[in-house]
Design an enzyme around this catalytic site. Sequence first.
Site, PDB file in Angstrom:
ATOM      1  N   ASP A  62       3.715  -0.005  -1.367  1.00  0.00           N
ATOM      2  CA  ASP A  62       2.915   0.965  -0.632  1.00  0.00           C
ATOM      3  C   ASP A  62       1.513   0.462  -0.323  1.00  0.00           C
ATOM      4  O   ASP A  62       0.952   0.792   0.725  1.00  0.00           O
ATOM      5  CB  ASP A  62       2.828   2.271  -1.430  1.00  0.00           C
ATOM      6  CG  ASP A  62       2.196   3.402  -0.641  1.00  0.00           C
ATOM      7  OD1 ASP A  62       2.642   3.645   0.501  1.00  0.00           O
ATOM      8  OD2 ASP A  62       1.256   4.043  -1.151  1.00  0.00           O
ATOM      9  N   HIS A  74      -3.919   0.967   9.183  1.00  0.00           N
ATOM     10  CA  HIS A  74      -5.204   1.609   9.461  1.00  0.00           C
ATOM     11  C   HIS A  74      -6.371   0.931   8.744  1.00  0.00           C
ATOM     12  O   HIS A  74      -7.525   1.091   9.146  1.00  0.00           O
ATOM     13  CB  HIS A  74      -5.155   3.100   9.110  1.00  0.00           C
ATOM     14  CG  HIS A  74      -5.106   3.400   7.647  1.00  0.00           C
ATOM     15  ND1 HIS A  74      -3.929   3.426   6.933  1.00  0.00           N
ATOM     16  CD2 HIS A  74      -6.087   3.682   6.765  1.00  0.00           C
ATOM     17  CE1 HIS A  74      -4.195   3.715   5.675  1.00  0.00           C
ATOM     18  NE2 HIS A  74      -5.487   3.869   5.539  1.00  0.00           N
ATOM     19  N   LYS A 116      -2.623   4.967  -8.733  1.00  0.00           N
ATOM     20  CA  LYS A 116      -2.845   6.399  -8.543  1.00  0.00           C
ATOM     21  C   LYS A 116      -3.314   7.026  -9.851  1.00  0.00           C
ATOM     22  O   LYS A 116      -3.078   6.497 -10.930  1.00  0.00           O
ATOM     23  CB  LYS A 116      -1.576   7.077  -8.042  1.00  0.00           C
ATOM     24  CG  LYS A 116      -1.209   6.674  -6.616  1.00  0.00           C
ATOM     25  CD  LYS A 116      -0.073   7.515  -6.072  1.00  0.00           C
ATOM     26  CE  LYS A 116       0.176   7.198  -4.600  1.00  0.00           C
ATOM     27  NZ  LYS A 116      -0.953   7.599  -3.730  1.00  0.00           N
ATOM     28  N   LYS A 143       3.372   1.735   8.952  1.00  0.00           N
ATOM     29  CA  LYS A 143       3.951   1.177   7.738  1.00  0.00           C
ATOM     30  C   LYS A 143       4.779   2.268   7.051  1.00  0.00           C
ATOM     31  O   LYS A 143       4.538   3.450   7.308  1.00  0.00           O
ATOM     32  CB  LYS A 143       2.862   0.643   6.811  1.00  0.00           C
ATOM     33  CG  LYS A 143       2.115   1.702   5.986  1.00  0.00           C
ATOM     34  CD  LYS A 143       1.210   1.035   4.980  1.00  0.00           C
ATOM     35  CE  LYS A 143       0.585   2.046   4.052  1.00  0.00           C
ATOM     36  NZ  LYS A 143       1.468   2.555   3.006  1.00  0.00           N
ATOM     37  N   LYS A 171     -10.814  -0.062  10.006  1.00  0.00           N
ATOM     38  CA  LYS A 171     -12.035   0.354   9.321  1.00  0.00           C
ATOM     39  C   LYS A 171     -13.186  -0.592   9.655  1.00  0.00           C
ATOM     40  O   LYS A 171     -13.049  -1.811   9.612  1.00  0.00           O
ATOM     41  CB  LYS A 171     -11.806   0.404   7.804  1.00  0.00           C
ATOM     42  CG  LYS A 171     -10.809   1.482   7.377  1.00  0.00           C
ATOM     43  CD  LYS A 171     -10.610   1.492   5.878  1.00  0.00           C
ATOM     44  CE  LYS A 171      -9.606   2.563   5.464  1.00  0.00           C
ATOM     45  NZ  LYS A 171     -10.101   3.919   5.743  1.00  0.00           N
ATOM     46  N   GLU A 211      -7.026   5.225  -6.442  1.00  0.00           N
ATOM     47  CA  GLU A 211      -6.872   6.587  -5.952  1.00  0.00           C
ATOM     48  C   GLU A 211      -6.913   7.541  -7.137  1.00  0.00           C
ATOM     49  O   GLU A 211      -6.272   7.295  -8.158  1.00  0.00           O
ATOM     50  CB  GLU A 211      -5.547   6.763  -5.216  1.00  0.00           C
ATOM     51  CG  GLU A 211      -5.382   5.907  -3.973  1.00  0.00           C
ATOM     52  CD  GLU A 211      -4.026   6.125  -3.317  1.00  0.00           C
ATOM     53  OE1 GLU A 211      -3.876   7.138  -2.613  1.00  0.00           O
ATOM     54  OE2 GLU A 211      -3.126   5.304  -3.541  1.00  0.00           O
ATOM     55  N   HIS A 259      -1.963  -3.396   2.668  1.00  0.00           N
ATOM     56  CA  HIS A 259      -3.417  -3.233   2.679  1.00  0.00           C
ATOM     57  C   HIS A 259      -4.153  -4.320   1.897  1.00  0.00           C
ATOM     58  O   HIS A 259      -5.093  -4.943   2.398  1.00  0.00           O
ATOM     59  CB  HIS A 259      -3.793  -1.868   2.099  1.00  0.00           C
ATOM     60  CG  HIS A 259      -3.249  -0.708   2.858  1.00  0.00           C
ATOM     61  ND1 HIS A 259      -3.075  -0.728   4.225  1.00  0.00           N
ATOM     62  CD2 HIS A 259      -2.848   0.526   2.457  1.00  0.00           C
ATOM     63  CE1 HIS A 259      -2.591   0.436   4.618  1.00  0.00           C
ATOM     64  NE2 HIS A 259      -2.440   1.200   3.568  1.00  0.00           N
ATOM     65  N   ARG A 303      11.764  17.066  16.153  1.00  0.00           N
ATOM     66  CA  ARG A 303      12.918  17.942  15.943  1.00  0.00           C
ATOM     67  C   ARG A 303      12.513  19.410  15.827  1.00  0.00           C
ATOM     68  O   ARG A 303      13.307  20.298  16.121  1.00  0.00           O
ATOM     69  CB  ARG A 303      13.667  17.514  14.675  1.00  0.00           C
ATOM     70  CG  ARG A 303      14.428  16.193  14.794  1.00  0.00           C
ATOM     71  CD  ARG A 303      15.307  16.001  13.570  1.00  0.00           C
ATOM     72  NE  ARG A 303      16.195  14.851  13.690  1.00  0.00           N
ATOM     73  CZ  ARG A 303      15.980  13.671  13.116  1.00  0.00           C
ATOM     74  NH1 ARG A 303      14.883  13.494  12.392  1.00  0.00           N
ATOM     75  NH2 ARG A 303      16.837  12.678  13.256  1.00  0.00           N
TER      76      ARG A 303
END
EC number: 1.1.1.49
Length: 515
Positions: free
Chosen positions: A247, A190, A352, A160, A194, A228, A252, A53
């Site tokens: 998430d 992803h 996190k 995802k 790996k 993380e 994963h 856009r």
Amino acid sequence: MGKISGSGTVAPHILVIFGASGDLAARKLIPSLWDLFEQELLPRTFGILGAGRTALSTESFRARLAEAVTKHAVRTPHDPARLTEFLQKIHYFSFDPTDSVAFADFATYVRTLDQSLHTEGNFIFYLATPPSLYETIPTQLAMHHLNREQGNFRRVVIEKPFGYNLETAQHLNASLRAHFQENQTYRIDHYLGKETVQNILVTRFANPLFEPTWNRTHIDYVEITASESLGVENRGGYYDQSGALRDMIQNHLLLLLGIIAMEAPAVVSSSRLRDEIVKVFDCLRPMGERDVMQHTVRAQYVAGKIRGVAVPGYLEESGVDPRSCTETFAALKCYIDNWRWMDVPFYLRTGKRLPTGVTEVIVHYRTLPIALFEHIERPCAREGNALVIRIQPDEGIQLKIDLKEPGAGFKTIPVSVDFQYSALTYSHLPSAYERLLLDCMNGDNTLYHRDDAVESAWRFIDPILAAWKSNKSPLLTYPAGSWGPKAADDLIKGSAPRWHHPSSTLLSDDFACRL
């Protein structure tokens, strides 16, 4: 430097990136395409068409991407002429993909570009867009006959999250099947790209040292951690609608569990490998409300310190509802009800604002029935042997065993046998997106999710989400910079005193207790 090899000669084609002015294209996709270009793995007849856009000219778009390649590519551009050659393959078309009239103009442009580049009508459509467009764009592509394969290929790649729950995932799969065959559809994760994830398969099935003991008789429990140190960054609005379970764990971590627990396929092929992963998902023991209360932990970080720097709590983050009940930490204890793994607990943990950013799998072996030798108690030592598979960073494998301490007597000390990818002759591993993009170009969907795998994973996760929504498991808090709430340690106490706390470097992992 690491180089990947293609499975064959890539056919001429155009890679269309929807959402090309966004962060994913700049940080991951275009730099990975540059790395493939530098390795001469892209066809000579090839084009990249960015669509979005944002009002940009092709020249201004190329200038943006030149900066992105310089900043994010594994192979830093040193030859300006070579970078210019790559950038000349990139084009840009600005439009709103929800507007049918504008999409007709886009379709005309795509066909014109195909004719001018002589790419033989081959297209890959990459949806680096918000999930709200995952149904709209494939439908529009079909309306303008860009999905039909007539001696050429048309593929669609979807990032995802694939669905918000089982119902939405099934709806999206049905919508895609109406326009694209399953072998045209590439659901990307992803993590599968790996090297260290793929190496789990080789470690298991190429080494007689491990496979005969890879079962409930010899393995006590398995930990899978994806920690993380970052917060939600600039994704507060998205993350607040998702949470740690959706998430990270639904895709994963369940994927890692599937690869760790799968049976050996008869042959290494796309369908056989993915069949075995789906079988694992289908054998996950369902959780009722009582199981959710006993075997799950959810929590949200509050203000704290990361490496001595004060950071805000989740509710103070930009884009987050100050009354949000979204979890930033999730831990599960789950079981796989099959012959190999019955009653072996698998502990999954993600969060996190934890002390460090690490993804790893730890396979803990059972202790011997009789302890013949005196064991020296160390504050961080764990009973029994363990295999640590470090996914990222400092990728490698560590086997933890006990040996005799030098001197009189037979006191044992924990030591480790290590392999690190950095010790190989090249200094960089290929990025996950390099591998996955090249596989898609070659028509190899082995490392992409299949529709039934996505639905099976959601089928396991949905009851947990429902129980959490009805507060069957309380939302706890933990200070930023900690390893989560105390309840997470209580969860694993049936198997160990605490979780394995990963270090930022593999060689100082856990035994040294350094973060």
